[in-house]
Every structure is written in C-alpha cells, then in structure tokens.
Scaffold this motif. Structure first.
Motif, mmCIF file in Angstrom:
data_model
loop_
_atom_site.group_PDB
_atom_site.id
_atom_site.type_symbol
_atom_site.label_atom_id
_atom_site.label_comp_id
_atom_site.label_asym_id
_atom_site.label_seq_id
_atom_site.Cartn_x
_atom_site.Cartn_y
_atom_site.Cartn_z
ATOM 1 N N SER A 38 0.996 6.866 3.130
ATOM 2 C CA SER A 38 0.719 5.631 3.851
ATOM 3 C C SER A 38 0.552 5.896 5.340
ATOM 4 N N GLU A 39 1.427 6.709 5.912
ATOM 5 C CA GLU A 39 1.350 7.023 7.339
ATOM 6 C C GLU A 39 0.036 7.725 7.671
ATOM 7 N N ARG A 40 -0.391 8.641 6.806
ATOM 8 C CA ARG A 40 -1.650 9.347 7.065
ATOM 9 C C ARG A 40 -2.836 8.380 7.028
ATOM 10 N N ALA A 41 -2.787 7.412 6.114
ATOM 11 C CA ALA A 41 -3.880 6.444 6.011
ATOM 12 C C ALA A 41 -3.953 5.571 7.267
ATOM 13 N N GLN A 78 -13.358 -3.290 10.054
ATOM 14 C CA GLN A 78 -13.853 -4.118 8.955
ATOM 15 C C GLN A 78 -14.955 -3.429 8.162
ATOM 16 N N LYS A 79 -15.513 -2.359 8.715
ATOM 17 C CA LYS A 79 -16.385 -1.510 7.899
ATOM 18 C C LYS A 79 -15.551 -0.759 6.867
ATOM 19 N N GLU A 80 -14.321 -0.415 7.264
ATOM 20 C CA GLU A 80 -13.409 0.232 6.319
ATOM 21 C C GLU A 80 -12.924 -0.763 5.268
ATOM 22 N N ASN A 81 -12.593 -1.985 5.715
ATOM 23 C CA ASN A 81 -12.132 -3.024 4.791
ATOM 24 C C ASN A 81 -12.245 -4.375 5.494
ATOM 25 N N PRO A 82 -13.091 -5.274 4.998
ATOM 26 C CA PRO A 82 -13.237 -6.590 5.632
ATOM 27 C C PRO A 82 -11.991 -7.460 5.536
ATOM 28 N N ASP A 83 -11.001 -7.047 4.741
ATOM 29 C CA ASP A 83 -9.748 -7.804 4.648
ATOM 30 C C ASP A 83 -8.840 -7.579 5.846
ATOM 31 N N ILE A 84 -9.183 -6.636 6.725
ATOM 32 C CA ILE A 84 -8.372 -6.410 7.928
ATOM 33 C C ILE A 84 -8.669 -7.530 8.914
ATOM 34 N N ILE A 85 -7.657 -8.368 9.184
ATOM 35 C CA ILE A 85 -7.861 -9.529 10.050
ATOM 36 C C ILE A 85 -7.188 -9.381 11.409
ATOM 37 N N PRO A 98 -2.499 -2.166 10.775
ATOM 38 C CA PRO A 98 -3.442 -3.237 10.468
ATOM 39 C C PRO A 98 -2.743 -4.340 9.677
ATOM 40 N N VAL A 99 -3.246 -5.558 9.825
ATOM 41 C CA VAL A 99 -2.776 -6.697 9.040
ATOM 42 C C VAL A 99 -3.918 -7.132 8.149
ATOM 43 N N LEU A 100 -3.658 -7.215 6.851
ATOM 44 C CA LEU A 100 -4.690 -7.569 5.890
ATOM 45 C C LEU A 100 -4.417 -8.945 5.299
ATOM 46 N N GLN A 101 -5.417 -9.499 4.638
ATOM 47 C CA GLN A 101 -5.249 -10.773 3.944
ATOM 48 C C GLN A 101 -6.156 -10.800 2.728
ATOM 49 N N TYR A 110 1.426 -3.582 -2.898
ATOM 50 C CA TYR A 110 1.528 -2.157 -3.222
ATOM 51 C C TYR A 110 0.173 -1.468 -3.105
ATOM 52 N N ARG A 111 -0.602 -1.850 -2.102
ATOM 53 C CA ARG A 111 -1.879 -1.192 -1.845
ATOM 54 C C ARG A 111 -2.052 -0.934 -0.358
ATOM 55 N N LEU A 112 -2.702 0.170 -0.044
ATOM 56 C CA LEU A 112 -3.038 0.483 1.333
ATOM 57 C C LEU A 112 -4.335 -0.223 1.714
ATOM 58 N N ALA A 113 -4.726 -0.082 2.975
ATOM 59 C CA ALA A 113 -5.938 -0.742 3.459
ATOM 60 C C ALA A 113 -7.191 -0.237 2.760
ATOM 61 N N ASP A 114 -7.150 0.981 2.217
ATOM 62 C CA ASP A 114 -8.313 1.499 1.496
ATOM 63 C C ASP A 114 -8.323 1.078 0.029
ATOM 64 N N GLY A 115 -7.353 0.277 -0.373
ATOM 65 C CA GLY A 115 -7.293 -0.221 -1.740
ATOM 66 C C GLY A 115 -6.527 0.663 -2.699
ATOM 67 N N SER A 116 -6.095 1.845 -2.263
ATOM 68 C CA SER A 116 -5.356 2.744 -3.148
ATOM 69 C C SER A 116 -3.938 2.241 -3.364
ATOM 70 N N GLU A 117 -3.396 2.478 -4.550
ATOM 71 C CA GLU A 117 -2.052 2.028 -4.865
ATOM 72 C C GLU A 117 -1.016 2.903 -4.159
#
Length: 253
Positions: A38-41, A78-85, A98-101, A110-117
């Motif tokens: 998680s820290e590396r991500a 948001q190119k990485e993930n549009p859920d980052i608000i 980052p804060v996601l929604q 139980y998911r990182l910003a890249d969607g991995s579990e």
C-alpha cells in the motif's frame, strides 16, 4: 503406560503451540507485506502528482492566508483513477494520501487506488456525500493500521499534546485547497449521529456540541455560520462497534 501418555500430551501441546505460532507469524507477515505494498502504491502517486510548495512557510496564522504546503496535479491523479476526489495531508505525520469515492462504502475498504485488493484499503469519502465537500459534514474513512499508516495515528489525538502539535490538516481538491482546523475528537459507535448526513446548520451545531463535550482534547476554535465540517473516522477498540472520529472545519484558502 501413564508416563508415555503424558509424554504424548506434552509433545502434542508443543506441536500445537508451534503450529499456532507459525500461523500467527504467517498472518502477521502477510499483513505487513500488504501494508508495505500500500505504501509503495501511494508513493507512486506522490511521485506522479504531488509536490511540495516552496513559496512560503505553511505555518502562518489563518488570517495571514497561508500558502498550501503541496501542489497536487489532479489531472494526473484522475488519469490513474477518476474516483480520486481529493488529497489529504498533515505536516510531520504519515498523512499524505489520496481520498477516493465510490458508489458504496465497501469498494475501497480493501482496495488501493489502482483497484487492486489490499487489506490496508484506501481513504474514502462516504458515498452519500457530495464529491466537492459542500455538505454540512463530509465523512472520510480509513483503516486503523497496526504500522500507523492510513488512519492509524488518529488515536494519537487522545493526547492534548498531540493535538497541539498537529491542529491543522490540509485537504486538496480539483477546485482548490482547504485548511482543516481541528476542534474535537471522540470515541463513538458506528451508527452514531456523526455518520449521518446533516441537512441544516442546526444539525451541524448539534454535532459540533456533542463532539466538543466528548472530545479527548480541548480546542477553542469557534465555528462560523457557514462553516462546513469534515469527519475523519477509523476503528477503535473500546467496544465492538467503537470508532474514533476527528472533526474539523473546512477553511477555503
């Protein structure tokens, strides 16, 4: 015969203890391996989209219009993930995330910003809240990680000295930056009023009053009529559904 039976029981106990120890060690190793992943991500996102601002010190008083401590590239995020608000930051702490929604409060649990579990999950805003933080109270959730990452340091606000050392967080959004002026933190249940969507200023005032009365630290911050709240929430362990919530006022910079 009786002696042999006790020897077998003793060796059986030793083997069982060894199995339990190995299992616990494996679980602990897996936990911290996930935390490191998680820290590396997060570090990768920081490298791509977050930089320190060197224009002016960020410790100035609010009346002096302090310069935000970071510059955040939301187009890149948001190119990485549009859920980052948003991006959440607190100087001299691990809070730099980052804060996601999502459309529910389970997806990023139980998911990182890249969607991995990942058991560390992400910081995420309540799906019921407006993504622009315009509600009377916006709730952000995060795990209380054993290594202190995510919201693992929220419980440090049990101590007055820690609050006095870290009374301000920062929230960055695509629309601009906010200082989060903290004013209360307390233990509550998962179904308490702190997690309800506030519809009126009176409801905001009632929540603020409850928070101040139960707070683990003292603050003399006064709320203005139009101040919006932010509630930062993590698990606590005083009882089954215990949560520690840290409340602050959003001050647009």
């Amino acid at each position: 015969m009786k002696k042999n039976r006790w020897q077998w029981l003793r060796w059986g106990g030793i083997v069982l203890a060894a199995v339990v120890l190995l299992f616990s060690g494996h679980k602990l190793y897996a936990y911290f391996k996930q935390a490191k992943s998680s820290e590396r991500a997060v570090d990768a996102l920081v490298d791509k989209a977050v930089a320190a601002c060197t224009e002016a010190p960020q410790t100035a008083a609010p009346a002096e219009a302090p310069t935000p401590p970071l510059v955040v590239d939301f187009e890149a995020l948001q190119k990485e993930n549009p859920d980052i608000i948003a991006w959440l930051y607190c100087e001299d702490t691990v809070i730099n995330y980052p804060v996601l929604q999502s459309t529910d409060n389970a997806y990023y649990l139980y998911r990182l910003a890249d969607g991995s579990e990942n058991s560390a999950g992400s910081l995420f805003a309540d799906f019921r809240n407006a993504a622009d933080f315009s509600d009377w109270n916006t709730i952000i959730y995060g795990h209380n990680m054993k290594n202190g990452s995510m919201f693992g340091t929220l419980s440090d606000y049990h101590e007055q000295a820690y609050y006095e050392a870290h009374p301000v967080w920062w929230l960055f959004t695509p629309e601009g930056a906010y200082r989060i002026e903290l004013f209360a933190g307390y233990i509550t249940a998962a179904d308490a009023e702190a997690f309800s969507l506030l519809q009126t200023r009176a409801e905001r005032d009632a929540l603020a009053e409850t928070a101040r009365a139960r707070s683990t630290f003292l603050s003399d911050l006064a709320l203005n009529d139009e101040d919006r709240l932010i509630t930062l929430c993590t698990c606590s362990y005083e009882f089954d559904t215990a949560r520690y919530v840290l409340l602050g006022v959003l001050q647009k910079v």
